[in-house]
Design a protein around this motif. Structure first.
Motif, PDB file in Angstrom:
ATOM      1  N   ILE A   1       0.874  -1.172   0.000  1.00 60.21           N
ATOM      2  CA  ILE A   1       0.000   0.000   0.000  1.00 60.21           C
ATOM      3  C   ILE A   1       0.912   1.223   0.000  1.00 60.21           C
ATOM      4  O   ILE A   1       1.830   1.315   0.821  1.00 60.21           O
ATOM      5  CB  ILE A   1      -0.935   0.020   1.208  1.00 60.21           C
ATOM      6  CG1 ILE A   1      -1.846  -1.205   1.198  1.00 60.21           C
ATOM      7  CG2 ILE A   1      -1.788   1.297   1.191  1.00 60.21           C
ATOM      8  CD1 ILE A   1      -2.703  -1.342   2.432  1.00 60.21           C
ATOM      9  N   TYR A   2       0.652   2.141  -0.900  1.00 60.10           N
ATOM     10  CA  TYR A   2       1.475   3.337  -1.053  1.00 60.10           C
ATOM     11  C   TYR A   2       0.725   4.542  -0.498  1.00 60.10           C
ATOM     12  O   TYR A   2      -0.456   4.740  -0.793  1.00 60.10           O
ATOM     13  CB  TYR A   2       1.831   3.554  -2.517  1.00 60.10           C
ATOM     14  CG  TYR A   2       2.878   2.604  -3.020  1.00 60.10           C
ATOM     15  CD1 TYR A   2       2.595   1.258  -3.207  1.00 60.10           C
ATOM     16  CD2 TYR A   2       4.175   3.030  -3.280  1.00 60.10           C
ATOM     17  CE1 TYR A   2       3.556   0.366  -3.639  1.00 60.10           C
ATOM     18  CE2 TYR A   2       5.154   2.152  -3.724  1.00 60.10           C
ATOM     19  CZ  TYR A   2       4.832   0.827  -3.898  1.00 60.10           C
ATOM     20  OH  TYR A   2       5.805  -0.046  -4.332  1.00 60.10           O
ATOM     21  N   TYR A   3       1.452   5.341   0.271  1.00 61.13           N
ATOM     22  CA  TYR A   3       0.864   6.495   0.939  1.00 61.13           C
ATOM     23  C   TYR A   3       1.569   7.782   0.541  1.00 61.13           C
ATOM     24  O   TYR A   3       2.808   7.832   0.502  1.00 61.13           O
ATOM     25  CB  TYR A   3       0.974   6.350   2.453  1.00 61.13           C
ATOM     26  CG  TYR A   3       0.254   5.165   3.041  1.00 61.13           C
ATOM     27  CD1 TYR A   3       0.893   3.934   3.179  1.00 61.13           C
ATOM     28  CD2 TYR A   3      -1.065   5.277   3.470  1.00 61.13           C
ATOM     29  CE1 TYR A   3       0.234   2.840   3.720  1.00 61.13           C
ATOM     30  CE2 TYR A   3      -1.732   4.187   4.018  1.00 61.13           C
ATOM     31  CZ  TYR A   3      -1.076   2.988   4.147  1.00 61.13           C
ATOM     32  OH  TYR A   3      -1.730   1.904   4.679  1.00 61.13           O
ATOM     33  N   CYS A   4       0.794   8.794   0.328  1.00 59.05           N
ATOM     34  CA  CYS A   4       1.311  10.135   0.095  1.00 59.05           C
ATOM     35  C   CYS A   4       1.420  10.844   1.445  1.00 59.05           C
ATOM     36  O   CYS A   4       0.552  10.673   2.309  1.00 59.05           O
ATOM     37  CB  CYS A   4       0.328  10.864  -0.814  1.00 59.05           C
ATOM     38  SG  CYS A   4       0.715  12.563  -1.168  1.00 59.05           S
ATOM     39  N   ASN A   5       2.479  11.623   1.613  1.00 59.80           N
ATOM     40  CA  ASN A   5       2.735  12.301   2.894  1.00 59.80           C
ATOM     41  C   ASN A   5       3.191  13.729   2.639  1.00 59.80           C
ATOM     42  O   ASN A   5       3.988  13.985   1.730  1.00 59.80           O
ATOM     43  CB  ASN A   5       3.795  11.526   3.655  1.00 59.80           C
ATOM     44  CG  ASN A   5       4.288  12.250   4.882  1.00 59.80           C
ATOM     45  OD1 ASN A   5       5.394  12.772   4.925  1.00 59.80           O
ATOM     46  ND2 ASN A   5       3.460  12.293   5.911  1.00 59.80           N
TER      47      ASN A   5
END
Length: 116
Positions: free
Chosen positions: A93-97
């Motif tokens: 799962i890829y998350y933007c921060n």
């Protein structure tokens, strides 16, 4: 209301490509350092890539160097992640921060599955 909305995940074969986008709203995008993180099942969240406020500097995790490219368009309040030569181990799962001082915002995450 602060929002980071990711899009572009999905299923891809090994060697394939995907591009993510992260649309930001509710805060002053251009003063934030933007990053992408990922978390695979049973593993800790790891930094994938980060880009400076102006976009002039970027850095990458060792496992993605030479394959992934992070970008941003401050006029569109959007960050991007281009992923090439995808491998099975990129499944996560890829998350933007977004980070600026004590402010730390996260997207909801988007799934990438690399499978043949």
């Amino acid at each position: 209301q602060v929002q980071l909305v990711e899009s572009g995940g999905g299923l891809v074969q090994p060697g394939g490509s995907l591009e993510f986008s992260c649309a930001a709203s509710g805060f002053t995008f251009w003063v934030y350092v933007m990053s992408w993180y990922r978390q695979a099942p049973g593993k800790e969240r790891e930094l994938v890539a980060t880009i400076s406020r102006t976009g002039s500097n970027s850095d990458y995790g060792d496992s993605v160097k030479g394959r992934f490219t992070i970008g941003r368009d401050n006029s569109k309040n959007t960050a991007y992640l281009q992923m090439n030569s995808l491998k099975f181990e990129d499944t996560a799962i890829y998350y933007c921060n977004a980070v600026n001082g004590g402010n730390d915002y996260w997207g909801q995450g988007t799934q990438v599955t690399v499978s043949s």
